[in-house]
Design an enzyme around this catalytic site. Structure first.
Site, PDB file in Angstrom:
ATOM      1  N   THR A 208       0.710  -1.236   0.078  1.00  0.00           N
ATOM      2  CA  THR A 208      -0.050   0.034  -0.194  1.00  0.00           C
ATOM      3  C   THR A 208       0.943   1.193  -0.194  1.00  0.00           C
ATOM      4  O   THR A 208       1.835   1.106   0.443  1.00  0.00           O
ATOM      5  CB  THR A 208      -0.694  -0.100   1.277  1.00  0.00           C
ATOM      6  OG1 THR A 208      -1.995  -0.973   1.139  1.00  0.00           O
ATOM      7  CG2 THR A 208      -1.531   1.165   1.648  1.00  0.00           C
ATOM      8  N   ARG A 236     -14.149  -8.208  -0.065  1.00  0.00           N
ATOM      9  CA  ARG A 236     -13.224  -7.706   0.905  1.00  0.00           C
ATOM     10  C   ARG A 236     -12.717  -6.266   1.121  1.00  0.00           C
ATOM     11  O   ARG A 236     -11.818  -5.831  -0.057  1.00  0.00           O
ATOM     12  CB  ARG A 236     -12.201  -8.823   1.450  1.00  0.00           C
ATOM     13  CG  ARG A 236     -11.142  -8.488   2.598  1.00  0.00           C
ATOM     14  CD  ARG A 236      -9.948  -7.658   2.278  1.00  0.00           C
ATOM     15  NE  ARG A 236      -8.940  -7.425   3.339  1.00  0.00           N
ATOM     16  CZ  ARG A 236      -7.945  -6.593   3.451  1.00  0.00           C
ATOM     17  NH1 ARG A 236      -7.598  -5.853   2.218  1.00  0.00           N
ATOM     18  NH2 ARG A 236      -7.131  -6.482   4.376  1.00  0.00           N
ATOM     19  N   GLY A 238     -10.009  -3.351   3.198  1.00  0.00           N
ATOM     20  CA  GLY A 238      -9.280  -3.252   4.250  1.00  0.00           C
ATOM     21  C   GLY A 238      -9.296  -1.992   4.882  1.00  0.00           C
ATOM     22  O   GLY A 238     -10.439  -1.218   4.939  1.00  0.00           O
ATOM     23  N   ASP A 239      -8.233  -1.685   5.598  1.00  0.00           N
ATOM     24  CA  ASP A 239      -8.338  -0.336   6.559  1.00  0.00           C
ATOM     25  C   ASP A 239      -8.133   0.804   5.698  1.00  0.00           C
ATOM     26  O   ASP A 239      -8.556   1.938   6.016  1.00  0.00           O
ATOM     27  CB  ASP A 239      -7.204  -0.558   7.450  1.00  0.00           C
ATOM     28  CG  ASP A 239      -5.669  -0.471   7.028  1.00  0.00           C
ATOM     29  OD1 ASP A 239      -5.756  -1.466   6.061  1.00  0.00           O
ATOM     30  OD2 ASP A 239      -4.661   0.104   7.406  1.00  0.00           O
ATOM     31  N   THR A 259      -0.262   1.224   7.013  1.00  0.00           N
ATOM     32  CA  THR A 259      -0.106   0.065   6.011  1.00  0.00           C
ATOM     33  C   THR A 259       0.247  -1.298   6.830  1.00  0.00           C
ATOM     34  O   THR A 259       0.826  -1.254   7.691  1.00  0.00           O
ATOM     35  CB  THR A 259       1.065   0.064   4.932  1.00  0.00           C
ATOM     36  OG1 THR A 259       1.286  -1.192   4.267  1.00  0.00           O
ATOM     37  CG2 THR A 259       2.626   0.543   5.831  1.00  0.00           C
ATOM     38  N   GLY A 260      -0.411  -2.471   6.664  1.00  0.00           N
ATOM     39  CA  GLY A 260      -0.205  -3.642   7.195  1.00  0.00           C
ATOM     40  C   GLY A 260      -1.592  -4.365   6.977  1.00  0.00           C
ATOM     41  O   GLY A 260      -2.502  -4.237   6.105  1.00  0.00           O
ATOM     42  N   GLY A 262      -4.623  -5.141   7.211  1.00  0.00           N
ATOM     43  CA  GLY A 262      -5.962  -4.340   7.554  1.00  0.00           C
ATOM     44  C   GLY A 262      -6.972  -4.719   8.367  1.00  0.00           C
ATOM     45  O   GLY A 262      -7.418  -3.833   9.167  1.00  0.00           O
TER      46      GLY A 262
HETATM   47  N1  ASP Z   1      -3.615  -2.410   4.696  1.00  0.00           N
HETATM   48  C1  ASP Z   1      -3.912  -2.834   3.287  1.00  0.00           C
HETATM   49  C2  ASP Z   1      -5.181  -3.544   3.412  1.00  0.00           C
HETATM   50  O1  ASP Z   1      -5.380  -4.585   4.417  1.00  0.00           O
HETATM   51  C3  ASP Z   1      -2.829  -3.570   2.734  1.00  0.00           C
HETATM   52  C4  ASP Z   1      -1.388  -3.019   2.874  1.00  0.00           C
HETATM   53  O2  ASP Z   1      -1.293  -2.181   3.633  1.00  0.00           O
HETATM   54  O3  ASP Z   1      -0.739  -3.104   2.021  1.00  0.00           O
HETATM   55  O4  ASP Z   1      -5.865  -3.813   2.485  1.00  0.00           O
END
Ligand code: ASP
Length: 342
Positions: A208, A236, A238-239, A259-260, A262
């Site tokens: 991300t 789905r 994410g965050d 980022t992480g 989600g």
């Molecule tokens: N946070 C993002 C998600 O879960 C993924 C990412 O940070 O790469 O969609």
């Protein structure tokens, strides 16, 4: 005679408001960006690949810095930085977005302005070349905060954003990655072990992208854009497009882009949590963001990191994974471009 007096009056008035504008601006501005956290280890990178990432991060940071230096807004700065990363296949956003289980690319993005607490987001979009511009559009031109799926694509098209065929987002490497993950899922079923999933987690890159900027008017904007997670199913989300989880900005505290993994970031409302710890517990930016990423998220099992800038231009970039693509540049010229832990 009368018109001369009116002219002088208007001239003095405009001089006054110019002086006030100038007094309200400060030289303290900053930009920070990330290109995702995860298993980012030096031994997995060729020199060429490492350089490619560093160059792209530098390009994004420098374009945003120039905007801020010339007195441009933090909104323009974060949008410009993110568009550069969205247009690059190196990152999991825009061109280079990961594939869903059914082989499509479905992207999420958000933006929030710290002065007004205005925010905009899109989720599950498939044809907008730069989803971050759509998030800005929702923030500035709609009465809503989040638009999703087909409706969001339609809104962007109607408002003149660049629309592309979904094949624009195809990237060979990302497609191969999807096949590998699907394969490991099959193995997991075949052998009835959880090895497939562990391997997948061990090697996960959350590509991300995000940006946070403080402009000369003291306005903070935070923004995030992503393709989400490879092999995601059932729409789905994410965050990243969720205000308070992946993105948050408040001029009284800070701006944050995460980022992480989600699901964990949503459940801990991470971006808002950093701001709340500063607001209610008087923590510094560094204390609040370290506490959230290294203690709360670590104990919770949530892999990832964040970038944040406070109202004084301090920057924090904690992550609990082996690496995070990251860069910043401050008004005093101090800058950094890094990917690995040290
Ligand atoms: N946070 C993002 C998600 O879960 C993924 C990412 O940070 O790469 O969609």
């Amino acid at each position: 005679m009368k018109s001369v007096q009116i002219f002088i009056y208007l001239f003095l008035l405009s001089l006054g408001s110019y002086a006030q504008d100038t007094m309200n601006t400060s030289q303290n501005f900053a930009i920070a960006i990330h290109g995702g956290a995860g298993t980012i280890l030096k031994e997995n990178f060729t020199e060429e690949k490492e350089k490619a990432y560093q160059n792209k991060l530098s390009e994004a940071i420098n374009v945003a810095y120039e905007i801020l230096e010339k007195g441009g807004s933090s909104i323009d700065a974060v949008e410009a930085a993110i568009k550069i990363m969205e247009d690059s296949p190196l990152f999991n956003a825009g061109k280079g977005a990961v594939f869903t289980n059914s082989g499509t690319n479905e992207m999420d993005a958000s933006m929030m302005e710290g002065k007004t607490l205005n925010a905009g987001a899109v989720s599950g979009v498939r044809t907008i070349k730069n989803p971050i511009s759509a998030a800005r559009l929702v923030m500035e031109k709609s009465e809503h905060v989040m638009l999703s799926g087909k409706g969001a694509d339609e809104f962007a098209k109607k408002n003149g954003l660049e629309i592309v065929d979904s094949s624009y987002f195809y990237d060979e490497k990302r497609y191969e990655h999807l096949q590998k993950i699907k394969e490991s899922e099959k193995m997991q079923l075949d052998h009835d072990s959880d090895q497939g999933n562990n391997e997948q987690n061990k090697d996960y890159k959350y590509g991300t992208v995000g940006a946070v900027a403080l402009d000369k008017n003291g306005n903070i904007t935070a923004a995030t854009s992503t393709g989400g997670m490879t092999n995601k199913k059932y729409g789905r989300i994410g965050d990243s497009p969720i205000i308070g989880a992946g993105t948050y900005a408040n001029n009284n505290t800070c701006g944050v882009s995460c980022t992480g993994h989600g699901e964990y970031f949503i459940r801990k409302v991470v971006a808002y949590d950093v701001s709340a710890l500063m607001e209610y517990k008087s923590m510094s930016l560094k204390e609040a963001s370290d506490f959230v990423i290294h203690k709360k998220m670590k104990e919770f099992g949530g892999d990832g990191g964040l970038i944040a800038i406070d109202k004084d231009g301090n920057i924090a970039m904690p992550f609990n994974t082996s690496g995070m693509f990251r860069a910043y540049k401050k008004a005093n010229g101090e800058s950094l471009v890094k990917m690995f832990k040290d």
